[in-house]
Design a protein around this motif. Structure first.
Motif, mmCIF file in Angstrom:
data_model
loop_
_atom_site.group_PDB
_atom_site.id
_atom_site.type_symbol
_atom_site.label_atom_id
_atom_site.label_comp_id
_atom_site.label_asym_id
_atom_site.label_seq_id
_atom_site.Cartn_x
_atom_site.Cartn_y
_atom_site.Cartn_z
ATOM 1 N N ASP A 170 0.829 -1.208 0.000
ATOM 2 C CA ASP A 170 0.000 0.000 0.000
ATOM 3 C C ASP A 170 0.863 1.258 0.000
ATOM 4 O OD1 ASP A 170 -2.668 -1.288 2.172
ATOM 5 O OD2 ASP A 170 -2.271 -1.569 0.025
ATOM 6 N N LEU A 208 2.123 1.664 -3.511
ATOM 7 C CA LEU A 208 0.995 2.021 -4.370
ATOM 8 C C LEU A 208 0.654 3.496 -4.175
ATOM 9 C CD1 LEU A 208 -1.181 1.040 -6.357
ATOM 10 C CD2 LEU A 208 -2.593 0.491 -4.382
ATOM 11 N N ASN A 209 0.599 3.941 -2.914
ATOM 12 C CA ASN A 209 0.331 5.356 -2.647
ATOM 13 C C ASN A 209 1.432 6.254 -3.191
ATOM 14 O OD1 ASN A 209 -2.006 4.648 -1.397
ATOM 15 N ND2 ASN A 209 -1.455 5.386 0.619
ATOM 16 N N ALA A 247 3.260 5.641 -5.789
ATOM 17 C CA ALA A 247 3.097 5.676 -7.244
ATOM 18 C C ALA A 247 1.946 6.588 -7.653
ATOM 19 C CB ALA A 247 2.868 4.269 -7.782
ATOM 20 N N LYS A 248 0.898 6.678 -6.838
ATOM 21 C CA LYS A 248 -0.277 7.476 -7.179
ATOM 22 C C LYS A 248 -0.213 8.904 -6.654
ATOM 23 C CE LYS A 248 -3.527 4.926 -5.475
ATOM 24 N NZ LYS A 248 -4.792 4.284 -5.118
ATOM 25 N N SER A 249 0.760 9.196 -5.781
ATOM 26 C CA SER A 249 0.799 10.513 -5.142
ATOM 27 C C SER A 249 1.133 11.604 -6.145
ATOM 28 C CB SER A 249 1.804 10.525 -3.995
ATOM 29 O OG SER A 249 3.108 10.425 -4.497
ATOM 30 N N GLN A 250 0.608 12.783 -5.866
ATOM 31 C CA GLN A 250 0.874 13.942 -6.706
ATOM 32 C C GLN A 250 1.110 15.156 -5.810
ATOM 33 O OE1 GLN A 250 -2.355 14.371 -9.488
ATOM 34 N NE2 GLN A 250 -1.808 12.522 -10.559
ATOM 35 N N ARG A 266 7.652 9.827 -14.070
ATOM 36 C CA ARG A 266 6.991 8.524 -14.096
ATOM 37 C C ARG A 266 5.860 8.381 -13.091
ATOM 38 N NH1 ARG A 266 9.118 4.528 -17.589
ATOM 39 N NH2 ARG A 266 10.144 5.795 -19.160
ATOM 40 N N PHE A 267 5.985 8.993 -11.914
ATOM 41 C CA PHE A 267 4.975 8.798 -10.874
ATOM 42 C C PHE A 267 4.057 10.001 -10.697
ATOM 43 C CE2 PHE A 267 8.276 5.737 -9.620
ATOM 44 C CZ PHE A 267 7.500 4.591 -9.608
ATOM 45 N N GLU A 268 4.524 11.179 -11.072
ATOM 46 C CA GLU A 268 3.707 12.382 -10.925
ATOM 47 C C GLU A 268 3.156 12.864 -12.270
ATOM 48 O OE1 GLU A 268 2.968 13.425 -7.951
ATOM 49 O OE2 GLU A 268 4.349 12.016 -7.004
ATOM 50 N N ASP A 269 3.501 12.155 -13.343
ATOM 51 C CA ASP A 269 3.019 12.477 -14.691
ATOM 52 C C ASP A 269 3.346 13.902 -15.133
ATOM 53 O OD1 ASP A 269 1.954 9.923 -15.152
ATOM 54 O OD2 ASP A 269 0.099 10.455 -14.104
#
Length: 149
Positions: free
Chosen positions: A22, A25-26, A28-31, A111-114
Motif C-alpha cells: 500500500d 501504491l500510494n 506511485a499514485k501521489s501527486q 513517471r509517478f507524478e506524470d
C-alpha cells in the motif's frame, strides 16, 4: 530495509507485506504540489499515515458487513508468484532510491507524478536538455540494474 522494520513494529506480522505494498501504491499514485525534498522521509510519512488509518479503521469496525465475511479467492495468484512480485518490487524501489538525487527526482516526477519534461525543467529551473539527460541516465541505470538480477 528500514521501512520494513518500521512497519513490522507497528502492525501484526501478517499485515506487513500488505501495508508495504500500500505504501508503494500510494507513492506511485501521489501527486505532491511541491518537490519531494527527502524522498525517504516522504515514504516513511506515507507508511505512518497508513498505519494510523489502519488502526482507526480497525477500532471503528465493531460489526463486519456481509462483504467482510466472504473469504477471498487466493488461488488466483500462487504464493510463489506473489513472493517473487514483492521481491521484484523491493528491488526496483531500491534501484530507484539508489539513483543520484536529481536524476531520481526527475525520474519520479515524470513517471509517478506524470509531469512533462517541460514542467520538470521549470520546476527545477534547469534546461529541457538537462531533464532529458537525467531521464536517459535513470533509464540506463535502472535497465542495467534490472538486467543483472
Amino acid at each position: 530495509m528500514a521501512l520494513r522494520r518500521y512497519v513490522a513494529r507497528k502492525v501484526p506480522a501478517g499485515d506487513v507485506d500488505d501495508l508495504l505494498q500500500d505504501v508503494f501504491l500510494n507513492l506511485a499514485k501521489s501527486q505532491p504540489q511541491t518537490s519531494i525534498g527527502n524522498l525517504s522521509a516522504y515514504v516513511f510519512r506515507i507508511a505512518s499515515n497508513l498505519v494510523l488509518a489502519r488502526g482507526r479503521q480497525q477500532r471503528w469496525q465493531s460489526y463486519p458487513d456481509d462483504a467482510a465475511l466472504e473469504v477471498p479467492d487466493h488461488t488466483a495468484f500462487p504464493p510463489d508468484r506473489i513472493l517473487a512480485s514483492q521481491e521484484e518490487l523491493r528491488a526496483v524501489m531500491q534501484d530507484i532510491m539508489g539513483l543520484p538525487r536529481r536524476t531520481r527526482d526527475v525520474f519520479l516526477l515524470h513517471r509517478f507524478e506524470d509531469m512533462t519534461y517541460t514542467e520538470i525543467a521549470q520546476h527545477f529551473d534547469i534546461s529541457l536538455s538537462a531533464v532529458e539527460k537525467h531521464m536517459i541516465k535513470a533509464l540506463r541505470l535502472l535497465s542495467r540494474a534490472a538486467s543483472t538480477r
